[in-house]
Design a protein around this motif. Sequence first.
Motif, PDB file in Angstrom:
ATOM      1  N   TYR A  22     107.503 116.188  66.485  1.00 42.39           N
ATOM      2  CA  TYR A  22     106.388 116.266  67.139  1.00 42.39           C
ATOM      3  C   TYR A  22     105.469 117.828  67.394  1.00 42.39           C
ATOM      4  N   LEU A  23     104.604 118.310  67.170  1.00 44.49           N
ATOM      5  CA  LEU A  23     104.579 119.916  67.728  1.00 44.49           C
ATOM      6  C   LEU A  23     103.855 120.166  68.935  1.00 44.49           C
ATOM      7  N   ALA A  24     103.892 120.816  69.901  1.00 53.34           N
ATOM      8  CA  ALA A  24     102.767 120.435  71.103  1.00 53.34           C
ATOM      9  C   ALA A  24     102.842 122.131  72.199  1.00 53.34           C
ATOM     10  N   THR A  25     101.774 122.677  72.522  1.00 53.75           N
ATOM     11  CA  THR A  25     102.235 123.631  73.068  1.00 53.75           C
ATOM     12  C   THR A  25     102.298 123.392  74.560  1.00 53.75           C
ATOM     13  N   PRO A  26     102.890 124.152  76.047  1.00 48.52           N
ATOM     14  CA  PRO A  26     103.278 124.441  76.389  1.00 48.52           C
ATOM     15  C   PRO A  26     102.831 123.368  77.675  1.00 48.52           C
ATOM     16  N   ASP A  27     100.702 123.638  77.530  1.00 53.75           N
ATOM     17  CA  ASP A  27     100.155 123.313  78.462  1.00 53.75           C
ATOM     18  C   ASP A  27      99.827 121.899  77.629  1.00 53.75           C
ATOM     19  N   GLU A  28      99.586 121.631  76.131  1.00 51.35           N
ATOM     20  CA  GLU A  28      99.614 119.853  76.120  1.00 51.35           C
ATOM     21  C   GLU A  28     100.656 119.418  76.439  1.00 51.35           C
ATOM     22  N   ILE A  29     102.950 119.738  76.876  1.00 52.35           N
ATOM     23  CA  ILE A  29     103.473 118.119  78.217  1.00 52.35           C
ATOM     24  C   ILE A  29     103.410 118.814  78.855  1.00 52.35           C
ATOM     25  N   ALA A  30     103.044 119.903  79.597  1.00 52.68           N
ATOM     26  CA  ALA A  30     102.527 119.641  81.294  1.00 52.68           C
ATOM     27  C   ALA A  30     101.202 118.499  81.603  1.00 52.68           C
ATOM     28  N   GLN A  31      99.950 118.369  81.130  1.00 56.39           N
ATOM     29  CA  GLN A  31      99.195 117.914  80.896  1.00 56.39           C
ATOM     30  C   GLN A  31     100.420 116.281  80.475  1.00 56.39           C
ATOM     31  N   ARG A  32     100.512 116.023  79.573  1.00 59.27           N
ATOM     32  CA  ARG A  32     100.648 114.817  79.555  1.00 59.27           C
ATOM     33  C   ARG A  32     101.929 114.246  80.513  1.00 59.27           C
ATOM     34  N   LEU A  33     102.972 115.391  80.814  1.00 60.88           N
ATOM     35  CA  LEU A  33     103.826 114.989  81.889  1.00 60.88           C
ATOM     36  C   LEU A  33     102.940 114.536  82.832  1.00 60.88           C
ATOM     37  N   LYS A  34     102.002 115.294  83.100  1.00 63.00           N
ATOM     38  CA  LYS A  34     100.588 115.316  85.163  1.00 63.00           C
ATOM     39  C   LYS A  34     100.814 113.955  84.569  1.00 63.00           C
TER      40      LYS A  34
END
Length: 171
Positions: A109-121
Amino acid sequence: MKKQTSSWHVGIAAEAFTAGLFARCGYDVSVQYGANQPEYDLIVVKGTQMLKISVKGSQDGGWGLTQGYKKDSTYHEAVDKWLAGHHRGTIFCLVQFENVAIDAMPRVYLATPDEIAQRLKESAAGRGETILYENQVWSDRASARGTIDIIPESWRFSKNRIEELFTLAGI
């Protein structure tokens, strides 16, 4: 489930698969080696365009990303601290070896830091998490019971996703 290999071996394999996938898609790849790497492991180049790639390998269904920021913080605060430490132009490549035969490709998978942060939240019914799960079904004993945390299908490694990330990186 007993781990099949050490985390070091998983990391090396994840980087190798990632470099191979980008090369197979026609990109030039530069791999960094040695201790104390900066924020990224690979550089992917297309003409004059470049992406910095941070590779995270896993063999247990999740990527522990924010545990080091959790002390004296909520899950959301830990995610914010993690996000503050990452350049927005760096792309994460998440490589999953759980339940993958030795002669098969891992899920990538490929993701930006912002996308990962949103998913973690959003994880654990909005409570937040320190682990980015590929597919977590919360049991009846968990506060997030009845919910499922899953990596978005749009993050799957593909040429279209790479092109999208070149655009998101502002190149």
